[in-house]
Design a protein around this motif. Structure first.
Motif, PDB file in Angstrom:
ATOM      1  N   THR A   1      12.649   4.817  -1.660  1.00 40.59           N
ATOM      2  CA  THR A   1      13.361   5.853  -0.915  1.00 40.59           C
ATOM      3  C   THR A   1      13.042   7.223  -1.508  1.00 40.59           C
ATOM      4  OG1 THR A   1      15.333   5.809  -2.333  1.00 40.59           O
ATOM      5  CG2 THR A   1      15.263   4.245  -0.479  1.00 40.59           C
ATOM      6  N   ASP A   2      13.465   8.278  -0.815  1.00 46.07           N
ATOM      7  CA  ASP A   2      13.306   9.633  -1.341  1.00 46.07           C
ATOM      8  C   ASP A   2      14.000   9.771  -2.695  1.00 46.07           C
ATOM      9  OD1 ASP A   2      12.044  10.146   1.048  1.00 46.07           O
ATOM     10  OD2 ASP A   2      13.686  11.310   1.911  1.00 46.07           O
TER      11      ASP A   2
ATOM     12  N   PRO B   1       7.872  -1.478  -0.718  1.00 43.93           N
ATOM     13  CA  PRO B   1       8.468  -1.260   0.607  1.00 43.93           C
ATOM     14  C   PRO B   1       9.886  -0.693   0.579  1.00 43.93           C
ATOM     15  CG  PRO B   1       7.387  -3.401   0.508  1.00 43.93           C
ATOM     16  CD  PRO B   1       7.418  -2.876  -0.892  1.00 43.93           C
ATOM     17  N   ASP B   2      10.629  -0.921  -0.513  1.00 44.15           N
ATOM     18  CA  ASP B   2      12.015  -0.447  -0.556  1.00 44.15           C
ATOM     19  C   ASP B   2      12.155   0.932  -1.201  1.00 44.15           C
ATOM     20  OD1 ASP B   2      11.330  -1.342  -3.074  1.00 44.15           O
ATOM     21  OD2 ASP B   2      13.243  -2.350  -3.473  1.00 44.15           O
TER      22      ASP B   2
ATOM     23  N   THR C   1       7.167   8.002   2.935  1.00 41.12           N
ATOM     24  CA  THR C   1       6.793   7.785   4.327  1.00 41.12           C
ATOM     25  C   THR C   1       7.274   6.413   4.788  1.00 41.12           C
ATOM     26  OG1 THR C   1       4.828   9.139   3.973  1.00 41.12           O
ATOM     27  CG2 THR C   1       4.878   7.788   5.954  1.00 41.12           C
ATOM     28  N   LEU C   2       8.003   6.381   5.903  1.00 39.94           N
ATOM     29  CA  LEU C   2       8.600   5.143   6.388  1.00 39.94           C
ATOM     30  C   LEU C   2       7.935   4.668   7.673  1.00 39.94           C
ATOM     31  CD1 LEU C   2      12.392   5.996   5.912  1.00 39.94           C
ATOM     32  CD2 LEU C   2      10.817   4.966   4.262  1.00 39.94           C
ATOM     33  N   ASN C   3       7.925   3.344   7.868  1.00 34.98           N
ATOM     34  CA  ASN C   3       7.454   2.778   9.125  1.00 34.98           C
ATOM     35  C   ASN C   3       8.629   2.677  10.096  1.00 34.98           C
ATOM     36  OD1 ASN C   3       8.965   0.472   8.463  1.00 34.98           O
ATOM     37  ND2 ASN C   3       7.215  -0.590   7.574  1.00 34.98           N
TER      38      ASN C   3
ATOM     39  N   LYS D   1      17.171   7.946   8.761  1.00 39.65           N
ATOM     40  CA  LYS D   1      15.889   8.308   8.191  1.00 39.65           C
ATOM     41  C   LYS D   1      15.847   9.785   7.857  1.00 39.65           C
ATOM     42  CE  LYS D   1      13.585   4.735  10.883  1.00 39.65           C
ATOM     43  NZ  LYS D   1      12.561   4.448  11.891  1.00 39.65           N
TER      44      LYS D   1
ATOM     45  N   GLY E   1      11.874   1.242   8.946  1.00 43.85           N
ATOM     46  CA  GLY E   1      12.600   1.903   7.876  1.00 43.85           C
ATOM     47  C   GLY E   1      12.127   1.562   6.482  1.00 43.85           C
ATOM     48  N   GLN E   2      11.015   0.830   6.360  1.00 39.54           N
ATOM     49  CA  GLN E   2      10.466   0.500   5.049  1.00 39.54           C
ATOM     50  C   GLN E   2       9.353   1.474   4.680  1.00 39.54           C
ATOM     51  OE1 GLN E   2       9.334  -3.691   5.600  1.00 39.54           O
ATOM     52  NE2 GLN E   2      11.042  -4.257   4.276  1.00 39.54           N
ATOM     53  N   CYS E   3       9.190   1.680   3.386  1.00 40.01           N
ATOM     54  CA  CYS E   3       8.152   2.589   2.915  1.00 40.01           C
ATOM     55  C   CYS E   3       6.771   2.006   3.217  1.00 40.01           C
ATOM     56  CB  CYS E   3       8.307   2.827   1.414  1.00 40.01           C
ATOM     57  SG  CYS E   3       7.084   3.966   0.720  1.00 40.01           S
ATOM     58  N   THR E   4       5.867   2.843   3.678  1.00 35.71           N
ATOM     59  CA  THR E   4       4.505   2.416   3.997  1.00 35.71           C
ATOM     60  C   THR E   4       3.636   2.283   2.753  1.00 35.71           C
ATOM     61  OG1 THR E   4       3.758   4.702   4.278  1.00 35.71           O
ATOM     62  CG2 THR E   4       4.634   3.566   6.229  1.00 35.71           C
TER      63      THR E   4
END
Length: 252
Positions: free
Chosen positions: A172-173, A169-170, A194-196, A118, A199-202
């Motif tokens: 990434t930066d 949800p997938d 921002t990830l939960n 992460k 590891g998925q995007c919130t």
């Protein structure tokens, strides 16, 4: 003495002598949630407690023998012994066979602090002690202040920062960099999905621009865009959030 078992606490050596608790917490906060960062009285070493075991493990696996942004030299990172015991593990930090320190070889390649997990940023490769790497170059340029946008997001104005909501949800930066990069220059550490804990995007992300006008343009073009699944994207300048305005062409 054997190495300390994995835990949420790590023992770090090789820090510059003027390192403070606050500055260390800010630097390592890019890699996880810090519960406590304590520089030892002797200086050059610290005990850092992360919110989760996974975060601590990532730091041990990826920062040991590397030079994170904001730290001037490569550091050693091990799991700390249980509270009340001596810090570190692996039989101390003396030089071992093969020219390594604390069991960590300086001679071979090692994934940098931005590879996998992460981490906040791109993959790097740390070379041997006394060598040079792209990570060292990036850190040096940041510390010299020659890169536009500053080293930390707190150095940027609210007009330079975008708040994004409605991301899949997938996300990434790297995806945010690819989408928003064409609108203008983005400084180092300028994108964050921002990830939960899984590891998925919130659904929320942040993007900083070097120029305020570029941030405004991106918000104007992308805010309110309807996606193929019927959802829509919210993109607004942070300053407008504080003022109660959604900016751009936000949906009513």
């Amino acid at each position: 003495m054997g190495e300390a078992p994995p835990s949420d606490r790590v023992y770090i050596t090789g820090l510059q002598k003027d390192m403070t608790d606050a500055s260390l917490k800010e630097i390592l906060g890019a890699y996880g949630t810090i519960k406590e960062a304590k520089v030892l009285p002797s200086g050059g070493a610290a005990i850092v407690t992360f919110a989760t075991l996974d975060e601590a493990k990532w730091v041990v696996d990826n920062l040991d023998g590397n030079m994170p942004e904001g730290i001037k030299e490569a550091i050693n990172v091990k799991f700390a012994n249980s509270r009340g015991g001596s810090g570190g593990g692996g039989g101390g930090w003396g030089k071992s066979e093969g020219g390594s320190w604390g069991g960590n070889s300086w001679g071979g390649d090692k994934s940098g602090p931005y590879g996998g997990g992460k981490g906040w940023g791109k993959s790097g490769c740390m070379m041997g002690k006394g060598g040079f790497s792209i990570q060292m170059m990036k850190t040096s340029l940041l510390n010299m202040g020659v890169l536009p946008g500053g080293k930390w997001s707190k150095e940027r104005t609210d007009e330079q920062q975008l708040y994004i909501k409605g991301l899949p949800p997938d996300t990434t930066d790297a995806d945010l960099q690819e989408i928003f990069g064409p609108f203008g220059a983005i400084p180092p550490r300028g994108v964050k999905a921002t990830l939960n804990p899984e590891g998925q995007c919130t659904g929320v992300g942040w993007v900083d621009f070097v120029e305020e006008a570029d941030a405004a343009k991106a918000a104007s073009v992308l805010n309110g865009m309807t996606m193929a699944d019927g959802s829509w994207l919210r993109v607004c300048v942070k300053a407008h959030m504080k003022g109660g305005s959604k900016g751009g062409k936000d949906k009513k």
